[in-house]
Design an enzyme around this catalytic site. Structure first.
Site, PDB file in Angstrom:
ATOM      1  N   HIS A 104       0.961  -1.391   0.044  1.00  0.00           N
ATOM      2  CA  HIS A 104      -0.005   0.122   0.132  1.00  0.00           C
ATOM      3  C   HIS A 104       0.920   1.397  -0.006  1.00  0.00           C
ATOM      4  CE1 HIS A 104       1.251   0.793   4.080  1.00  0.00           C
ATOM      5  NE2 HIS A 104       0.999  -0.498   4.345  1.00  0.00           N
ATOM      6  N   GLU A 208      -1.798  -7.197   7.497  1.00  0.00           N
ATOM      7  CA  GLU A 208      -0.603  -7.150   8.200  1.00  0.00           C
ATOM      8  C   GLU A 208      -0.346  -7.952   9.269  1.00  0.00           C
ATOM      9  OE1 GLU A 208       2.518  -6.802   7.560  1.00  0.00           O
ATOM     10  OE2 GLU A 208       3.001  -4.704   7.820  1.00  0.00           O
TER      11      GLU A 208
END
Ligand SMILES: *[C@@H]1O[C@H](CO)[C@@H](O)[C@H](O)[C@H]1NC(C)=O
Ligand SMILES: *[C@@H]1O[C@H](CO)[C@@H](O)[C@H](O)[C@H]1NC(C)=O
Ligand SMILES: *[C@@H]1O[C@H](CO)[C@@H](O)[C@H](O)[C@H]1NC(C)=O
Ligand SMILES: *[C@@H]1O[C@H](CO)[C@@H](O)[C@H](O)[C@H]1NC(C)=O
Ligand SMILES: *[C@@H]1O[C@H](CO)[C@@H](O)[C@H](O)[C@H]1NC(C)=O
Ligand SMILES: *[C@@H]1O[C@H](CO)[C@@H](O)[C@H](O)[C@H]1NC(C)=O
Length: 349
Positions: A104, A208
């Site tokens: 990202h 994550e």
């Protein structure tokens, strides 16, 4: 003052997903010689994927002579022809796939870590939702992060128009907002084939590494759906985040176990060869360990192509035992030091 939760005896949560009774397992090997990034002599910290045609090595492939209109074909067209040939001649338990692993763009949590310094971020600020002016719980992209994703969008446009790259056939994303948003910006407005439109599937295990940081706690399903209405959820995606637990963190062993699980799941249910995954620095590092790729750190917004051979082998895979989440200690007030080797309670002084 030091606040320690180490001996708090809080309920321990672990992924309860493992010991399935399959008699097959999947093995991954990176095929070298296609991309510069898996070559040990490529320096990851200076590597620029947009300046280097995604790292695609300029070379001949054994199938070039059968490539239609070889003289006018680009490197990417000859690669696609090579990959098709590999797949049509491979054994029934083998296939080849080109993964595009995208990190990202910069989120408010990344900006805050730079602002406060890593020790104070880890021991104090990261456990809060924000600081009153910035919010980093399930962080959104900063203006810089948005621009990084738009740069990648331009890069894909260039690769499709000028280099004739085969774009992804399917798309996956982490459920965290910064990835949902990065994928949206990266793949908007591309001239994608009708049968392979950008309709990503949100998969929990691409998230994550689960730390005590609020940036790793996802939003509820209703909220995700209302912000990204065209995205699909994997089967069984629960309304509320089932994993994030205050002051507890997943171990990297557990993260690798679920990274393998999500890859196995993708390759068991998706016949695509070209696959895009939008995830995170820690999660991509974990996927690379599972794929057997060397360590290759990505800066915010960077994308890494990985060409893999996927082999299904008989017998159970070597067992790996999941571990409990570990307890995390924090400081009662923000440490004032900015840079040191400390990133835990020892910075509280
Ligand atoms: C990679 O590049 C960085 C930045 O220029 C440099 O500090 C580092 O020493 C290089 N690493 C290797 C292995 O050459
Ligand atoms: C990478 O290369 C592109 C040119 O392709 C350039 O515009 C960009 O600034 C470079 N990025 C970095 C971080 O140097
Ligand atoms: C909150 O953190 C941001 C960095 O993400 C910083 O720019 C801002 O000044 C901080 N606000 C306060 C009140 O310290
Ligand atoms: C990106 O999000 C906006 C706002 O929800 C939406 O209008 C647009 O269709 C999305 N684009 C893609 C490619 O998902
Ligand atoms: C989902 O999250 C949003 C945003 O945080 C919140 O406003 C909403 O009440 C939540 N919905 C449910 C069903 O919990
Ligand atoms: C499984 O993958 C590893 C690297 O990821 C490789 O070294 C090994 O040879 C593979 N095993 C088989 C049986 O293909």
């Amino acid at each position: 003052m030091l606040v320690s939760y180490l001996a708090s005896g809080l309920a321990i949560i672990a992924f309860s997903c493992l010991a399935s009774a399959h008699s097959d397992h999947v093995n991954y090997t990176v095929v070298p010689g296609i991309f510069l990034q898996d070559d040990p002599s490529t320096n990851a910290s200076t590597f620029n994927f947009t300046a280097s045609n995604f790292g695609l090595i300029d070379r001949d492939y054994p199938t070039d002579s059968s490539c239609p209109d070889r003289k006018h074909s680009t490197q990417w067209q000859r690669l696609s022809h090579y990959i098709s040939a590999l797949n049509s001649h491979s054994r029934s338990n083998e296939r080849y796939s080109l993964l595009f692993l995208g990190r990202h763009g910069e989120g408010f949590h990344n900006a805050a870590e730079s602002f406060y310094g890593t020790p104070a971020w880890n021991c104090y600020w990261s456990e809060l939702d924000g600081n009153g002016t910035a919010t980093w719980a399930d962080a959104h992209l900063t203006a810089t992060g948005i621009n990084q994703a738009l740069t990648v969008n331009k890069f894909w446009k260039h690769l499709m128009q000028d280099e004739k790259i085969t774009p992804p056939e399917t798309y996956y994303t982490s459920p965290l907002y910064r990835c949902l948003s990065t994928a949206n910006l990266t793949f908007s407005g591309l001239d994608l084939p009708r049968r392979n439109q950008f309709v990503p599937t949100i998969k929990e295990y691409f998230r994550e590494g689960i730390s005590a940081h609020t940036c790793d706690r996802r939003s509820n399903k209703t909220f995700i759906h209302s912000n990204f209405p065209s995205y699909r959820f994997e089967k069984g995606f629960p309304e509320y985040d089932p994993y994030w637990t205050a002051l507890h963190a997943e171990t990297s062993t557990d993260q690798d176990i679920r990274s393998k699980k999500v890859l196995d799941d993708v390759f068991s249910n998706d016949d695509s060869t070209y696959i895009s995954v939008t995830a995170h620095s820690g999660e991509i590092a974990s996927l690379l360990r599972v794929l057997g790729h060397r360590t290759f750190s990505l800066s915010t917004g960077a994308v890494l192509p990985v060409f893999v051979k996927v082999t299904t082998l008989q017998g159970n895979s070597p067992t790996t035992t999941t571990q409990a989440f570990t307890s995390v200690s924090t400081c009662a007030t923000a440490p004032t030091i900015r840079a040191s080797t400390c990133n835990d309670c020892s910075c509280c002084k």
